[in-house]
Design a protein around this motif. Structure first.
Motif, PDB file in Angstrom:
ATOM      1  N   ASN A  29     -10.017  -5.167   7.050  1.00 60.17           N
ATOM      2  CA  ASN A  29      -8.886  -6.455   6.209  1.00 60.17           C
ATOM      3  C   ASN A  29      -9.180  -7.851   6.701  1.00 60.17           C
ATOM      4  N   SER A  33      -4.766 -10.170   6.459  1.00 60.91           N
ATOM      5  CA  SER A  33      -3.075  -9.607   5.655  1.00 60.91           C
ATOM      6  C   SER A  33      -1.662  -9.046   6.812  1.00 60.91           C
ATOM      7  N   GLY A  34      -1.125  -9.027   6.481  1.00 59.60           N
ATOM      8  CA  GLY A  34      -0.051  -8.200   7.141  1.00 59.60           C
ATOM      9  C   GLY A  34      -0.022  -6.698   6.972  1.00 59.60           C
ATOM     10  N   ASN A  35       0.029  -6.184   5.585  1.00 58.94           N
ATOM     11  CA  ASN A  35      -0.425  -5.104   5.164  1.00 58.94           C
ATOM     12  C   ASN A  35      -0.932  -4.019   5.668  1.00 58.94           C
ATOM     13  N   GLN A  37      -4.150  -3.174   4.637  1.00 56.42           N
ATOM     14  CA  GLN A  37      -4.889  -2.819   3.729  1.00 56.42           C
ATOM     15  C   GLN A  37      -6.041  -3.740   3.967  1.00 56.42           C
ATOM     16  N   HIS A  55      -6.397  -2.148  -6.765  1.00 59.25           N
ATOM     17  CA  HIS A  55      -4.727  -1.431  -7.966  1.00 59.25           C
ATOM     18  C   HIS A  55      -4.936  -1.660  -9.229  1.00 59.25           C
ATOM     19  N   HIS A 339      -5.063   0.149  -1.053  1.00 58.18           N
ATOM     20  CA  HIS A 339      -3.290   0.665  -1.644  1.00 58.18           C
ATOM     21  C   HIS A 339      -3.060   1.360  -1.165  1.00 58.18           C
ATOM     22  N   ASP A 340      -2.812   1.745   0.422  1.00 59.14           N
ATOM     23  CA  ASP A 340      -1.357   2.699   0.654  1.00 59.14           C
ATOM     24  C   ASP A 340      -2.217   4.386   0.203  1.00 59.14           C
TER      25      ASP A 340
END
Length: 916
Positions: A29, A33-35, A37, A55, A339-340
């Motif tokens: 990362n 970023s906050g997510n 990923q 993505h 992407h999760d």
């Protein structure tokens, strides 16, 4: 096709002809970023750094424009990229990029876009370290147990470990007994660095030992160090694995277990913290990269290992759990969350194929049909088999294995040589003595019938002829296209080429349904350059050191009609004499008898006779073909000029020997030069300077000798190349005379050319003498063998430069002797039978013993020696009639008052009254 595959989730191709290695891929990362990923960071040896955030709209989609967050040209090759806490005062992640002479740390940040262009990402240089030594790889971690920040350790190509405490340089240490750099990793559990030395040993060094060891800048070369100068760097533990390692990974997923994984060239090792082997796995293939990762089973570790067979294996300890197929050979593999989607496998190949995949299967929907159960009639099968074999045999007889007509219809190549010189000569950098060297334009036309790929035209001419351009590429994307290219040919150096024939070769690929990449094919077209390109009209000469006489079965033809444009005079009395002056300086005279059917070619150099003789025969054949005469033939009844040929062989061989001696002497002087340099360097680095003792004078003298020897080697190479060209011209002439003398067919002449002219280029490793000697020896022991005993002799499989040329000259003489006694050249299996056919006239049998062979060599030397008819040392009152020449090789003096048939040429009078 494999059932288990790496299902393509996202993929792209990076750059154009860029190269990558195992340190060029990283997942993290990096933009904080906050997510949380991961992003894919890729660096290349071309200096480009790219950051991706895939993505895909659906599985298997290629890269979209928004997937590439950032692309930067860093100007220097990227050896390795890592992400960690590399900046003081913050625990945010930063990107470390290792170049060969520089370490740079960047911060990567993104800005939300307010318009449809999307977010914007940028890199900011936080700090950089210029390295004094060339870097190989690096590792990072909390060295010494420091919390909240990462330190970087760089290994140089000469075995120095350089530790950087973020913005400052800490220390540098040399690894003991270092030879070649190996993979490097840091173990936070034991606070040690682990590498594999060139001794094929896994070695562990404690960080504390490195920190308190002797400073690299003050290190002494000897092991006997003073007591107050620091501690000696000692290894913590070693393990001999017996092979070179590709990579090292330290796995510590929990506090209870820590392992050191080492990937060798043929084995896979798992070690404990103290260097003991926990387990190992022997691999049946060649691995390319690996990655240990956490396993769902407690107490075990999963490992991804990729190999050069495009396979990815997943091991749980030593048990193979999954094997999947990849579309490329990866040099780096990582696992991350994109992407999760957790557990995405990211692979990178050395040519830039970046792929994100997951493990899956392709189920087979095909069901084999039921086989009809019926009894076989073997009699019918035999009849059908015989019919099919007959059809195959007929097809092979009619078309051959390869359908030639189809290949010739793919591409049509035609060459047109301009009959006139270029208005402006294209000759550049010529080394010919004349003021203006002409050039002629050659036009090559290519026309395709089908779609062709990778069409490449290469044009070859014999040196010293030169082309303005010799390589062309084409694209035939549609049928029935015509491409035309033009180039010019000119004489570059001041000697005569061995041939005027050029060759245009086109290589291409024809795509088929089964092979979209195309089937490689080659087609060639030969063309002939005009004689006037290298030759001018010259003044005929009465006397010459070398001459040959060609007999024909038709009445003589006027030389003006055969060689238009080469007449230096318009007098009708001189139509049977013509002079040629080559741009390289050679002069050749051609004479034709008015009453007999003979032509004489004479010159001061034996090899200069070749081009005019060959041109004369070719133009005579063309002349009589236009007249409708089909039985025209040429013959040679004089003595075979082997003695002059042997002189050229000896000269060429002498230049080869001189070249070897000069290169050996140059090597000795280079070794001496480097030894003096080392001595001087040791004197200059000494803290207590000692007198140079004239070492500088010796260095200067050796340097001058090296330069002089290098110039001599270069000059000898030029002379050797020129001598080889003259030797090829003389060889062509000897082959032509042998063919006319024994009336050999075209196939037999081709065998002679293959034996005498096996090399287009002469080198020190493989020279003309040993190659021709082996080929002629093969002919003497096969189709020209005198007994079955000689056929059983084996030839030497190694081609080494001989001590002298006596053996080669003996074999050439013996070849001519056996051809004179009825031997014929053949490459079929029937040629192994001993030669029993003899020429009419009662020739003696070929001797069996070496003693008799030596006597034949002496007799043959007398038989095939070309007595120089007209020499400067033997003045003659007039020129001899060529009708009086006999096959015995002897020359009789014409009686006084006897009419000479050269009188019309003005050559029968004394030299003072001769006129042309």
């Amino acid at each position: 096709m494999s059932l288990f595959k790496a299902r393509d989730w996202w993929s792209t191709i990076l750059g154009d002809k860029e190269e990558f290695d195992q340190g060029c891929l990283c997942l993290a990362n990096v933009d904080n970023s906050g997510n949380g990923q991961d992003k894919i960071i890729v660096g290349s040896f071309m200096g480009y750094l790219r950051i991706f955030s895939p993505h895909p709209a659906k599985t298997g989609d290629g890269a979209q424009a928004e997937d590439l967050l950032l692309e930067v040209d860093l100007r220097d090759p990227v050896l390795q990229v890592e992400v960690g806490k590399f900046v003081s005062g913050t625990e945010m992640l930063h990107l470390a990029v290792l170049h060969s002479r520089k370490l740079c740390v960047y911060s990567v940040s993104g800005t939300l876009g307010n318009v449809e262009h999307g977010n914007q990402y940028q890199m900011k240089l936080m700090y950089e370290h210029n390295l004094q030594r060339t870097a190989c790889n690096m590792t990072y971690g909390s060295f010494g147990g420091i919390k909240g920040r990462d330190l970087i350790c760089i290994q140089s190509m000469d075995g120095m470990l350089m530790v950087f405490e973020q913005e400052s340089y800490a220390f540098g240490r040399f690894l003991p007994g270092f030879l070649l750099p190996g993979p490097l990793a840091y173990s936070s559990r034991t606070d040690s660095f682990i590498t594999v030395s060139s001794c094929r040993q896994v070695e562990s060094y404690k960080y504390q030992v490195l920190a308190f060891a002797t400073d690299a800048d003050k290190r002494q070369e000897t092991e006997q160090q003073k007591l107050g100068s620091g501690k000696r760097l000692v290894v913590d533990w070693t393990l001999n694995i017996g092979e070179q390692a590709l990579d090292i990974c330290i796995v510590s997923f929990n506090q209870s277990a820590s392992s050191v994984f080492v990937l060798g060239e043929r084995n896979f090792f798992c070690l404990k913290d103290n260097g003991q082997i926990r387990f190992m796995k022997k691999l049946d293939w060649s691995p390319s990269c690996f990655l240990p990762y956490c396993s769902v089973s407690e107490g075990t570790i999963n490992t991804l290992i990729a190999n050069h067979n495009n396979m990815l294996h997943i091991y749980q300890d030593v048990t193979l759990k999954w094997a999947t197929q990849l579309p490329h050979i990866p040099v780096a593999v990582r696992v991350g969350c994109l992407h999760d989607l957790k557990g995405v496998i990211v692979t990178l190949s050395d040519d830039g194929h970046l792929q994100c995949s997951y493990l899956g299967t392709d189920p087979s929907l095909f069901q084999a049909p039921n086989v009809e159960s019926r009894e076989l009639n073997y009699d019918e099968l035999d009849v059908e088999m015989k019919e099919l074999q007959k059809i195959i045999k007929d097809v092979n007889k009619s078309q051959g294995v390869w359908p030639m007509t189809e290949r010739e219809d793919d591409l049509n190549v035609s060459v047109v040589v301009s009959p006139n010189f270029d208005s402006v000569s294209q000759a550049t950098d010529v080394e010919v003595g004349t003021d203006l060297v002409p050039s002629v334009t050659v036009k090559v036309t290519l026309q395709n019938r089908v779609i062709l790929q990778k069409a490449k035209l290469s044009v070859y001419v014999q040196p010293p002829l030169e082309l303005t351009c010799d390589q062309f590429t084409f694209e035939f994307m549609t049928p029935d296209l015509t491409r035309t290219v033009s180039f010019s040919v000119y004489l570059k150096r001041s000697y005569t080429p061995s041939e005027l024939e050029g060759n245009a070769v086109v290589s291409y690929s024809r795509p088929t349904d089964r092979n979209p990449d195309g089937i490689p094919r080659v087609i060639q077209c030969k063309f002939r350059l005009p004689l006037k390109l290298i030759c001018l009209p010259g003044q005929p000469s009465k006397t010459a050191s070398h001459k040959i006489t060609i007999d024909t079965n038709k009445s003589p033809v006027s030389l003006l009609s055969l060689f238009p444009g080469f007449a230096s005079q318009s007098d009708d009395d001189q139509v049977n004499v013509m002079g040629f002056h080559f741009l390289g300086g050679a002069r050749v005279t051609l004479l034709a008898s008015k009453t007999s059917q003979r032509y004489r070619i004479q010159s001061e150099q034996f090899e200069d006779l070749w081009l005019i003789t060959n041109e004369l025969i070719l133009r005579l054949q063309e002349y009589f073909e236009k007249q409708g005469v089909k039985d025209f033939a040429c013959s040679f009844s004089g003595s075979m000029p082997l003695q002059e040929y042997f002189e050229l062989i000896d000269h060429h061989f002498e230049l080869r020997i001189n070249g070897e001696k000069l290169e050996e002497l140059l090597s000795e002087r280079a070794v001496q030069f480097r030894a003096i340099q080392r001595r001087l360097l040791a004197r200059f680095k000494d803290k207590t300077p000692a007198p140079l003792q004239h070492l500088d004078t010796l260095l200067d003298g050796t340097y001058k000798q090296v330069i002089a020897l290098a110039d001599a080697v270069e000059e000898n190479q030029g002379n050797l190349f020129q001598s080889f060209t003259r030797l090829k011209s003389a060889t062509h002439l000897v082959i032509l005379l042998i063919g006319l003398w024994q009336k050999l067919s075209a196939d037999q002449v081709a065998i002679l050319e293959a034996a005498f002219l096996p090399l287009q280029e002469d080198t020190q490793e493989l020279g003309w003498e040993e190659t021709v000697d082996a080929a002629i020896s093969h002919l003497l022991k096969t189709c020209l063998s005198k007994s079955s005993k000689e056929q059983a002799l084996n030839l030497n499989s190694q081609l080494n430069i001989p001590k002298d040329t006596s053996q080669l000259k003996k074999h050439i003489t013996l070849l001519c002797d056996r051809l004179a006694k009825g031997g014929r050249l053949c490459l079929s299996t029937d040629a192994a039978a001993p030669q029993t056919m003899v020429m009419p006239g009662g020739c003696t049998t070929i001797p069996e013993s070496d003693l008799e062979e030596r006597s034949v060599e002496q007799d043959s030397t007398e038989l095939f020696t070309n007595h120089r008819h007209l020499s400067a040392e033997t003045p003659r009152p007039g020129m001899k009639d060529i009708n009086q020449e006999k096959t015995e090789g002897q020359e009789t003096e014409p009686s006084k008052g006897e009419p000479s048939q050269w009188a019309s040429a003005g050559l029968d009078a004394p030299p003072s009254s001769a006129s042309y």
